[in-house]
Write a protein that holds these residues in place. Structure first.
Motif, mmCIF file in Angstrom:
data_model
loop_
_atom_site.group_PDB
_atom_site.id
_atom_site.type_symbol
_atom_site.label_atom_id
_atom_site.label_comp_id
_atom_site.label_asym_id
_atom_site.label_seq_id
_atom_site.Cartn_x
_atom_site.Cartn_y
_atom_site.Cartn_z
ATOM 1 N N ALA A 23 -48.679 29.079 63.298
ATOM 2 C CA ALA A 23 -49.255 29.397 64.712
ATOM 3 C C ALA A 23 -50.797 28.321 64.380
ATOM 4 O O ALA A 23 -51.421 28.131 65.523
ATOM 5 C CB ALA A 23 -50.239 31.097 64.349
ATOM 6 N N MET A 59 -43.244 29.879 51.999
ATOM 7 C CA MET A 59 -43.996 31.275 52.893
ATOM 8 C C MET A 59 -45.022 31.331 51.672
ATOM 9 O O MET A 59 -45.738 31.590 50.564
ATOM 10 C CB MET A 59 -42.902 32.493 52.634
ATOM 11 N N ARG A 66 -51.322 39.947 61.857
ATOM 12 C CA ARG A 66 -50.196 38.794 61.478
ATOM 13 C C ARG A 66 -48.634 40.459 61.479
ATOM 14 O O ARG A 66 -48.051 40.283 62.011
ATOM 15 C CB ARG A 66 -49.260 38.707 60.783
ATOM 16 N N ARG A 69 -47.235 40.657 58.542
ATOM 17 C CA ARG A 69 -45.920 39.180 58.020
ATOM 18 C C ARG A 69 -46.864 38.023 57.368
ATOM 19 O O ARG A 69 -47.856 37.614 57.250
ATOM 20 C CB ARG A 69 -45.240 39.209 59.462
ATOM 21 N N ALA A 70 -45.936 36.996 56.892
ATOM 22 C CA ALA A 70 -46.338 36.600 55.869
ATOM 23 C C ALA A 70 -46.246 35.119 56.964
ATOM 24 O O ALA A 70 -45.578 34.767 58.091
ATOM 25 C CB ALA A 70 -44.921 35.704 55.148
ATOM 26 N N SER B 23 -36.842 34.386 56.461
ATOM 27 C CA SER B 23 -37.964 34.203 55.950
ATOM 28 C C SER B 23 -38.975 33.702 57.547
ATOM 29 O O SER B 23 -39.719 33.086 57.387
ATOM 30 C CB SER B 23 -38.034 32.789 55.452
ATOM 31 N N GLU B 24 -37.862 32.857 58.138
ATOM 32 C CA GLU B 24 -37.790 32.237 60.042
ATOM 33 C C GLU B 24 -38.582 33.305 60.367
ATOM 34 O O GLU B 24 -39.415 33.514 61.126
ATOM 35 C CB GLU B 24 -36.697 31.759 60.215
ATOM 36 N N GLU B 26 -39.789 36.472 59.696
ATOM 37 C CA GLU B 26 -41.085 37.015 59.035
ATOM 38 C C GLU B 26 -42.383 36.015 59.685
ATOM 39 O O GLU B 26 -43.209 36.122 60.206
ATOM 40 C CB GLU B 26 -41.218 36.849 58.120
ATOM 41 N N ALA B 27 -42.210 34.294 59.551
ATOM 42 C CA ALA B 27 -43.039 33.641 59.785
ATOM 43 C C ALA B 27 -43.049 33.755 61.471
ATOM 44 O O ALA B 27 -44.216 33.314 62.698
ATOM 45 C CB ALA B 27 -42.968 31.830 59.950
ATOM 46 N N VAL B 28 -42.405 33.164 62.157
ATOM 47 C CA VAL B 28 -42.113 33.221 63.774
ATOM 48 C C VAL B 28 -42.886 34.842 64.649
ATOM 49 O O VAL B 28 -43.812 34.725 65.471
ATOM 50 C CB VAL B 28 -40.986 33.332 63.683
ATOM 51 N N LEU B 29 -42.854 36.192 64.260
ATOM 52 C CA LEU B 29 -42.994 37.153 64.592
ATOM 53 C C LEU B 29 -44.506 37.872 63.490
ATOM 54 O O LEU B 29 -44.870 37.367 64.967
ATOM 55 C CB LEU B 29 -41.888 38.519 65.087
ATOM 56 N N GLY B 30 -44.151 37.251 63.101
ATOM 57 C CA GLY B 30 -46.625 37.108 62.936
ATOM 58 C C GLY B 30 -47.036 35.701 63.235
ATOM 59 O O GLY B 30 -47.949 36.297 64.368
ATOM 60 N N ASP B 31 -46.808 34.591 64.178
ATOM 61 C CA ASP B 31 -47.153 34.072 64.301
ATOM 62 C C ASP B 31 -47.634 34.277 66.354
ATOM 63 O O ASP B 31 -48.206 34.673 66.956
ATOM 64 C CB ASP B 31 -46.167 32.342 64.740
ATOM 65 N N LEU B 32 -46.708 34.897 66.566
ATOM 66 C CA LEU B 32 -46.610 35.224 67.651
ATOM 67 C C LEU B 32 -47.399 36.563 67.552
ATOM 68 O O LEU B 32 -48.540 36.732 68.800
ATOM 69 C CB LEU B 32 -44.745 35.865 67.762
ATOM 70 N N MET B 33 -47.284 37.956 66.874
ATOM 71 C CA MET B 33 -48.590 38.943 66.892
ATOM 72 C C MET B 33 -50.261 38.228 66.864
ATOM 73 O O MET B 33 -50.526 38.641 67.892
ATOM 74 C CB MET B 33 -48.663 39.722 65.717
ATOM 75 N N ALA B 45 -39.978 33.411 73.886
ATOM 76 C CA ALA B 45 -40.060 32.873 72.697
ATOM 77 C C ALA B 45 -38.632 32.816 71.077
ATOM 78 O O ALA B 45 -38.212 31.445 71.136
ATOM 79 C CB ALA B 45 -41.873 32.477 72.164
#
Lengths: 115, 230
Positions: A23, A59, A66, A69-70, B23-24, B26-33, B45
């Protein structure tokens, strides 16, 4: 040689240092270019860069903002730094003599003279 | 623990994210949130990322070779081979096959069954080795000729399901390819030579068909040789 978008990611990651993750890199690129950076483009390019050995990713920690989430943290390798430097130097070299560069140089020299 | 979001579009985005590696996801949904993306934007997305991932896979030669050079053409040939095996088996059981005597009938059945099973096994193993991430596409390309032939296969003496006999060794080959890759080069070369000899002895086939059928066996032999040398 790396591509333009690859260079943007490498440079944003280098600028962010220890805080480089999906992000943050995306925000950095959008701020610098004024264009939307899609998550799809970002993550597929990060994978490609990792495949080329130009970055490493892992990670990181999960945060409340978030949703627990990691993050996917990113760090440049030595090869990544070299590739980004090469790209920058190539762009700088090829830009010498271009009208917009010359104008900027003239303005910069004028400012320096006024000081 | 991940926060539960009640927005139905976000739920759809989370469901779509199941198509991504854990793992992806986790990272993608976290970034979006983190960026306060709306449910619709998050869904778009995630789907776009999945599409790009798929496109990236198809930029290599392997999925094309496996899909268009193996799964599709080999399926057509192996459908025919499966019917030949079933027909030879019926000949052994009830008579009326190509050979009037039992020994000749059994030998014909064994030769055809070994060739069909060997080619299907090597094909499955090659699919798994060359392009495991596009397995679903290869499966789809194999399914198209199967459905086409199943819908047109009409004979009273054989069940239409005999067309799909080759799928059993093919799936075993895929399982072995996914788990172990290929065997030693001597074994793989032996299999390739054996299948080539069987094909040349058994079928009156064109050079093109021979290549389509046998390239996976020879690819496995070459690949095993390279691995051994390394």
């Amino acid at each position: 040689m790396i591509g333009e978008f690859e260079y943007l990611i490498l440079t944003a990651a280098a600028s962010l240092g220890e805080e480089a993750y999906g992000a943050a890199i995306r925000a950095g690129i959008e701020e610098a270019t004024g264009r939307v950076c899609s998550i799809g483009a970002l993550y597929t390019t990060i994978d490609r860069l990792e495949g080329k050995g130009l970055i490493t990713s892992w990670m990181g920690e999960a945060t409340a903002e978030r949703g627990g989430r990691a993050k996917r943290m990113v760090r440049l390798t030595a090869a990544g730094e070299t590739a980004a430097k090469e790209f920058y130097e190539t762009v700088t070299r090829i830009s010498r003599g271009a009208s917009w560069v010359s104008n900027r140089t003239v303005v910069r020299e004028a400012i320096a003279w006024l000081r | 623990m991940a926060t539960v979001i009640v927005d139905p579009m976000w739920s759809a985005a989370e469901a779509a994210a199941l198509l991504l590696p854990a793992s992806e996801r986790e990272a993608v949904l976290g970034d979006l949130m983190e960026t306060d993306a709306s449910g619709w934007k998050a869904l778009r997305a995630v789907i776009w990322l999945r599409v790009r991932r798929e496109v990236e896979l198809w930029r290599r030669w392997q999925p094309w070779a496996v899909g268009l050079g193996l799964a599709l053409p080999s399926s057509f040939v192996l459908l025919g081979a499966s019917v030949s095996v079933a027909w030879a088996f019926r000949g052994v059981l009830h008579g009326g096959g190509l050979h009037p005597d039992l020994v000749g009938g059994v030998l014909t059945f064994l030769e055809q069954a070994l060739l069909m099973a060997g080619v299907a096994w090597c094909g499955g193993q090659t699919v798994a080795l060359l392009s495991r991430r596009t397995l679903w596409t290869s499966a789809l390309l194999c399914l198209i000729p199967c459905c086409f032939c199943l819908s047109r296969f009409r004979t009273e003496v054989l069940s239409p399901w005999c067309l799909l006999l080759f799928l059993v060794p093919a799936m075993c080959g895929i399982a072995v390819g996914l788990r172990r890759g290929h065997g030693g080069w001597k074994v793989q070369t032996g299999i390739a030579v054996f299948l080539t000899a069987l094909a040349l002895a058994q079928w009156r086939i064109t050079l093109l068909t021979l290549c389509v059928l046998l390239w996976p066996a020879w690819y496995l032999a070459t690949s095993a040789r390279k691995t051994d040398l390394q």
